[in-house]
Design an enzyme around this catalytic site. Structure first.
Site, PDB file in Angstrom:
ATOM      1  CE  LYS A 285       0.238   5.372  -2.044  1.00  0.00           C
ATOM      2  NZ  LYS A 285      -0.780   4.672  -2.769  1.00  0.00           N
TER       3      LYS A 285
ATOM      4  CD1 TRP B 204      -7.518   4.370  -1.844  1.00  0.00           C
ATOM      5  CD2 TRP B 204      -9.018   5.706  -2.814  1.00  0.00           C
ATOM      6  NE1 TRP B 204      -7.207   5.657  -1.492  1.00  0.00           N
ATOM      7  CE2 TRP B 204      -8.111   6.500  -2.070  1.00  0.00           C
ATOM      8  CE3 TRP B 204     -10.046   6.347  -3.519  1.00  0.00           C
ATOM      9  CZ2 TRP B 204      -8.206   7.889  -2.019  1.00  0.00           C
ATOM     10  CZ3 TRP B 204     -10.140   7.735  -3.457  1.00  0.00           C
ATOM     11  CH2 TRP B 204      -9.228   8.487  -2.724  1.00  0.00           C
TER      12      TRP B 204
ATOM     13  CD  GLN C 254      -4.611   7.732  -3.039  1.00  0.00           C
ATOM     14  OE1 GLN C 254      -4.176   6.584  -3.024  1.00  0.00           O
ATOM     15  NE2 GLN C 254      -4.490   8.564  -2.013  1.00  0.00           N
TER      16      GLN C 254
ATOM     17  CB  SER D 248      -0.937  -0.062   1.203  1.00  0.00           C
ATOM     18  OG  SER D 248      -2.089   0.671   0.955  1.00  0.00           O
TER      19      SER D 248
ATOM     20  CG  HIS E 286      -5.359  -2.824   0.961  1.00  0.00           C
ATOM     21  ND1 HIS E 286      -4.659  -2.848  -0.214  1.00  0.00           N
ATOM     22  CD2 HIS E 286      -4.925  -1.712   1.632  1.00  0.00           C
ATOM     23  CE1 HIS E 286      -3.838  -1.812  -0.261  1.00  0.00           C
ATOM     24  NE2 HIS E 286      -3.983  -1.107   0.853  1.00  0.00           N
TER      25      HIS E 286
HETATM   26  C1  MCU Z   1      -2.827   2.226  -1.185  1.00  0.00           C
HETATM   27  O1  MCU Z   1      -2.098   3.056  -0.284  1.00  0.00           O
HETATM   28  C2  MCU Z   1      -2.762   3.951   0.587  1.00  0.00           C
HETATM   29  C3  MCU Z   1      -3.648   4.891  -0.173  1.00  0.00           C
HETATM   30  O2  MCU Z   1      -2.864   5.609  -1.114  1.00  0.00           O
HETATM   31  C4  MCU Z   1      -4.292   5.862   0.788  1.00  0.00           C
HETATM   32  O3  MCU Z   1      -5.209   6.709   0.133  1.00  0.00           O
HETATM   33  C5  MCU Z   1      -5.026   5.142   1.885  1.00  0.00           C
HETATM   34  O4  MCU Z   1      -5.421   6.096   2.832  1.00  0.00           O
HETATM   35  O5  MCU Z   1      -4.135   4.256   2.523  1.00  0.00           O
HETATM   36  C6  MCU Z   1      -3.579   3.261   1.684  1.00  0.00           C
HETATM   37  C7  MCU Z   1      -2.747   2.424   2.595  1.00  0.00           C
HETATM   38  O6  MCU Z   1      -1.593   2.683   2.798  1.00  0.00           O
HETATM   39  O7  MCU Z   1      -3.392   1.455   3.239  1.00  0.00           O
HETATM   40  C8  MCU Z   1      -2.691   0.690   4.195  1.00  0.00           C
END
Ligand code: MCU
Length: 413
Positions: free
Chosen positions: A230, A325, A272, A226, A361
């Site tokens: 990145k 998302w 997103q 997540s 996720h």
């Molecule tokens: C997928 O990574 C992020 C996402 O970019 C955010 O918008 C969300 O709030 O959190 C995701 C994440 O890190 O989930 C653990």
């Protein structure tokens, strides 16, 4: 078409001064000794409804022409490494001049405690090393932001970095907070992800200086899921000592392309986008706000080119089609675009991607296990696995001919 840049709103862009000595990767810097400096104030152009040609010289479309040799490519890759820092991620400083570490081991666990200082301050952080339960090493290792959420095969050590301590990522108020900023100032242009990448480079420096740690620094991977996925992509892009980069469910800001996420977003889809991401957290430099808040079509690159900084080293994207998302359509299309770079370098099997069907996720599904094992097997364990992998378990349908409209040159020599 030339875009009417306003110097007041695009001041960061307008004052671009590229200094190749800022390049943080010595291997790439050496490879680019004959690479001319970037233009100091390039005009930016709208590149819309198509992804930027990764083989066009920066800043496309001027100077006209495309890279056509391996040495052209290495020059172009170094330039992009700098431009992506300037316009999106912020600056990755070189490792500080004063760094030391102490290593302790107890059974199958170890700790590397790192102290670094410069004239701004002094910091300490430690990483935990979990060794395989059998074998004598030196062991390949995977550096995992916040700990791994992929199954790590036997024979591989895991190194856990608390990346949030290096640069906080709680929300938009985290800007300039964390150990990195004690050394480089809370007004540093570095977003959290490039700060984490800096820490990964310091860790690798110390592992190289500590043979007793029993880690094979020629067989290092990096992963995270997540937001940390990145970050794993950025770490792999900014240290050529990382043999295998494994971003997991990184979505927009990672495996996805900004232009594609913008195209995918909109009812009934909730994806997103850049304009949302810069409000939510501090993963990027504030220099990226200009593009995120105005028009991502003005960016002279997209994320297939961030991924391409890793080429010809190995990259394996793990994505999830069931989490809207993340922008799974955007990730799939961006991955196809990235792959053309490894094709051009005649190492297509050094870059793969696996799009799962729906699942929670960051809980790794068994359907992707053979794909992951093939990549780890070849690039960290030296096995002869088949890594020609573009698995589309989620059945994502992407109009490649529309967005990926370039021919692939032969850059193998
Ligand atoms: C997928 O990574 C992020 C996402 O970019 C955010 O918008 C969300 O709030 O959190 C995701 C994440 O890190 O989930 C653990």
């Amino acid at each position: 078409m030339r875009y009417p840049l306003s110097l007041s709103t695009l001041s960061t862009v307008a004052t671009l001064v590229v200094n190749l000595s800022q390049l943080i990767d010595p291997a790439k810097a050496a490879a680019t000794a004959s690479c001319s400096a970037l233009p100091s104030s390039p005009s930016l152009h709208t590149i819309a409804n198509v992804l930027p040609d990764p083989f066009a010289w920066y800043p496309a479309p001027t100077p006209s022409g495309r890279v056509s040799t391996l040495s052209d490519w290495q020059c172009h890759q170094s330039q992009l490494s700098t431009v992506i820092q300037q316009l999106e991620l912020g600056t990755k400083p070189p490792s500080p001049s004063t760094v030391s570490s102490s290593y302790n081991v107890s059974g199958s666990s170890g700790t590397l405690e790192i102290t670094a200082s410069n004239n701004e301050g002094n910091i300490s952080f430690s990483v935990g090393i979990q060794y395989p339960s059998s074998g004598s090493g030196p062991f390949p290792a995977i550096i995992a932001y916040g700990g791994p959420s992929i199954p790590i095969p036997s024979g591989i050590a895991t190194i856990t970095l608390d990346n949030g301590a290096i640069a906080a990522q709680d929300d938009a108020s985290s800007r300039g907070k964390g150990l990195f900023y004690t050394l480089y100032g809370s007004d540093s242009d570095a977003g959290a992800m490039i700060a984490w990448a800096w820490a990964v480079s310091v860790i690798i420096d110390r592992l190289e200086a500590t043979p007793d740690s029993n880690i094979d620094t020629t067989k290092l991977g990096v992963t995270g899921c997540s937001r940390n996925g990145k970050g794993a992509l950025v770490a792999g892009a900014y240290d050529s000592r990382i043999a295998l980069t494994i971003p997991q469910e990184s979505g927009s800001g990672g495996s996805a392309c900004w232009r594609l996420s913008d195209a995918e977003e909109g009812a009934p889809q909730d994806v997103q986008t850049a304009s949302e991401i810069v409000q939510e957290n501090v993963w990027f430099s504030t220099s990226f706000n200009t593009f995120a808040n105005n028009d991502t079509n003005l960016l002279p690159f997209d994320h297939h080119q961030l991924a391409g900084l890793i080429a010809p080293r190995a990259l394996f994207f793990i994505d999830n089609s069931g989490y809207e998302w993340l922008g799974p359509w955007s990730s799939w299309g961006c991955n196809l675009a990235s792959h053309t770079i490894w094709q051009a370098l005649d190492v297509p099997d050094n870059m793969g991607f696996s799009m799962s069907s729906n699942h929670p996720h960051c809980s790794f599904p068994s359907e992707q296990e053979a794909d992951l094992d093939a990549y780890i097997g070849k690039f960290l364990l030296g096995q002869s696995t088949n890594t020609s992998i573009m698995s589309n378990y989620g059945g994502v349908d992407f109009p490649e001919a529309q967005w990926v409209n370039w021919t692939v040159p032969d850059l193998s020599s």
